[in-house]
Design a protein around this motif. Structure first.
Motif, PDB file in Angstrom:
ATOM      1  N   UNK A 122       0.838  -1.203   0.000  1.00  0.00           N
ATOM      2  CA  UNK A 122       0.000   0.000   0.000  1.00  0.00           C
ATOM      3  C   UNK A 122       0.873   1.252   0.000  1.00  0.00           C
ATOM      4  N   UNK A 123       1.925   1.254   0.787  1.00  0.00           N
ATOM      5  CA  UNK A 123       2.830   2.414   0.836  1.00  0.00           C
ATOM      6  C   UNK A 123       3.522   2.616  -0.506  1.00  0.00           C
ATOM      7  N   UNK A 124       3.999   1.535  -1.097  1.00  0.00           N
ATOM      8  CA  UNK A 124       4.680   1.639  -2.393  1.00  0.00           C
ATOM      9  C   UNK A 124       3.713   2.102  -3.482  1.00  0.00           C
ATOM     10  N   UNK A 125       2.486   1.600  -3.470  1.00  0.00           N
ATOM     11  CA  UNK A 125       1.500   2.034  -4.466  1.00  0.00           C
ATOM     12  C   UNK A 125       1.162   3.510  -4.316  1.00  0.00           C
ATOM     13  N   UNK A 126       1.045   3.974  -3.089  1.00  0.00           N
ATOM     14  CA  UNK A 126       0.764   5.387  -2.865  1.00  0.00           C
ATOM     15  C   UNK A 126       1.910   6.262  -3.379  1.00  0.00           C
ATOM     16  N   UNK A 127       3.144   5.864  -3.081  1.00  0.00           N
ATOM     17  CA  UNK A 127       4.294   6.620  -3.590  1.00  0.00           C
ATOM     18  C   UNK A 127       4.370   6.566  -5.107  1.00  0.00           C
ATOM     19  N   UNK A 128       4.050   5.416  -5.696  1.00  0.00           N
ATOM     20  CA  UNK A 128       4.064   5.287  -7.152  1.00  0.00           C
ATOM     21  C   UNK A 128       2.991   6.173  -7.787  1.00  0.00           C
ATOM     22  N   UNK A 129       1.808   6.196  -7.192  1.00  0.00           N
ATOM     23  CA  UNK A 129       0.741   7.051  -7.724  1.00  0.00           C
ATOM     24  C   UNK A 129       1.112   8.530  -7.636  1.00  0.00           C
ATOM     25  N   UNK A 130       1.743   8.930  -6.547  1.00  0.00           N
ATOM     26  CA  UNK A 130       2.188  10.316  -6.415  1.00  0.00           C
ATOM     27  C   UNK A 130       3.249  10.654  -7.454  1.00  0.00           C
ATOM     28  N   UNK A 131       4.175   9.730  -7.672  1.00  0.00           N
ATOM     29  CA  UNK A 131       5.228   9.947  -8.653  1.00  0.00           C
ATOM     30  C   UNK A 131       4.641  10.084 -10.052  1.00  0.00           C
ATOM     31  N   UNK A 132       3.687   9.213 -10.396  1.00  0.00           N
ATOM     32  CA  UNK A 132       3.056   9.273 -11.725  1.00  0.00           C
ATOM     33  C   UNK A 132       2.275  10.570 -11.879  1.00  0.00           C
ATOM     34  N   UNK A 133       1.565  10.973 -10.845  1.00  0.00           N
ATOM     35  CA  UNK A 133       0.786  12.208 -10.915  1.00  0.00           C
ATOM     36  C   UNK A 133       1.687  13.425 -11.102  1.00  0.00           C
ATOM     37  N   UNK A 134       2.800  13.451 -10.403  1.00  0.00           N
ATOM     38  CA  UNK A 134       3.727  14.583 -10.541  1.00  0.00           C
ATOM     39  C   UNK A 134       4.413  14.579 -11.892  1.00  0.00           C
ATOM     40  N   UNK A 135       4.740  13.404 -12.412  1.00  0.00           N
ATOM     41  CA  UNK A 135       5.369  13.325 -13.733  1.00  0.00           C
ATOM     42  C   UNK A 135       4.393  13.754 -14.820  1.00  0.00           C
ATOM     43  N   UNK A 136       3.128  13.393 -14.668  1.00  0.00           N
ATOM     44  CA  UNK A 136       2.135  13.759 -15.663  1.00  0.00           C
ATOM     45  C   UNK A 136       1.830  15.252 -15.616  1.00  0.00           C
ATOM     46  N   UNK A 137       1.949  15.868 -14.448  1.00  0.00           N
ATOM     47  CA  UNK A 137       1.664  17.295 -14.298  1.00  0.00           C
ATOM     48  C   UNK A 137       2.728  18.184 -14.866  1.00  0.00           C
ATOM     49  N   UNK A 138       3.930  17.663 -15.126  1.00  0.00           N
ATOM     50  CA  UNK A 138       5.011  18.470 -15.660  1.00  0.00           C
ATOM     51  C   UNK A 138       4.870  18.615 -17.162  1.00  0.00           C
ATOM     52  N   UNK A 139       5.156  19.804 -17.638  1.00  0.00           N
ATOM     53  CA  UNK A 139       5.162  20.034 -19.073  1.00  0.00           C
ATOM     54  C   UNK A 139       6.466  20.736 -19.448  1.00  0.00           C
ATOM     55  N   UNK A 140       6.893  20.560 -20.660  1.00  0.00           N
ATOM     56  CA  UNK A 140       8.134  21.182 -21.083  1.00  0.00           C
ATOM     57  C   UNK A 140       7.948  22.672 -21.340  1.00  0.00           C
ATOM     58  N   UNK A 141       6.730  23.109 -21.677  1.00  0.00           N
ATOM     59  CA  UNK A 141       6.507  24.538 -21.943  1.00  0.00           C
ATOM     60  C   UNK A 141       6.395  25.334 -20.667  1.00  0.00           C
ATOM     61  N   UNK A 142       5.961  24.705 -19.578  1.00  0.00           N
ATOM     62  CA  UNK A 142       5.757  25.425 -18.329  1.00  0.00           C
ATOM     63  C   UNK A 142       6.983  25.521 -17.458  1.00  0.00           C
ATOM     64  N   UNK A 143       8.063  24.861 -17.844  1.00  0.00           N
ATOM     65  CA  UNK A 143       9.269  24.835 -17.037  1.00  0.00           C
ATOM     66  C   UNK A 143      10.166  26.020 -17.332  1.00  0.00           C
TER      67      UNK A 143
END
Length: 145
Positions: A122-143
């Protein structure tokens, strides 16, 4: 919440009365404590999974069961102040452990090894979901460089 920074005068900083006085980057021990906590938690999980008869198995496994979900929840609560983040993460960790125990008891599948594996998953899945959400939220134009 918004943080208000208070500037001190240059005289106060010269005398060592400013924020962070007496602390240098060489004295920051938080990475050392994080590494030690990870080692203790991992060792506790390993002792529980192997069924060792070590007297350290109980305390180290308890440490793992409290900190693994707490770290995952604290990562999800980045916007809170530090004390609120710690208290909320620890309370959430107890809730995760109780839900795992209740689910295992309700299905008549109780074992301490299964509980350690379930909490770790459960802990690993939560960390994985957070990592995926943060990676998906990043864009190359907004950086900014």
């Amino acid at each position: 919440m918004q943080t208000i920074r208070i500037r001190t005068s240059s005289r106060d900083r010269a005398e060592g009365a400013g924020p962070g006085a007496g602390r240098g980057s060489e004295r920051d021990l938080s990475p050392l404590f994080a590494g030690a906590a990870t080692a203790v938690g991992g060792f506790g999980a390993l002792l529980a999974l192997t069924g060792s008869d070590s007297p350290l198995r109980g305390p180290f496994t308890l440490f793992f069961l409290l900190t693994a979900p707490a770290v995952a929840l604290a990562a999800a609560l980045r916007g809170l102040e530090p004390l609120a983040r710690v208290l909320t993460a620890l309370a959430g960790s107890v809730v995760v452990n109780m839900l795992v125990a209740q689910g295992m008891l309700a299905t008549h599948r109780w074992s301490y090894r299964g509980g350690v594996v379930a909490v770790a998953t459960i802990s690993a899945l939560l960390l994985l979901l957070l990592w995926v959400r943060r990676r998906r939220g990043r864009t190359t134009t907004g950086r900014t460089p």
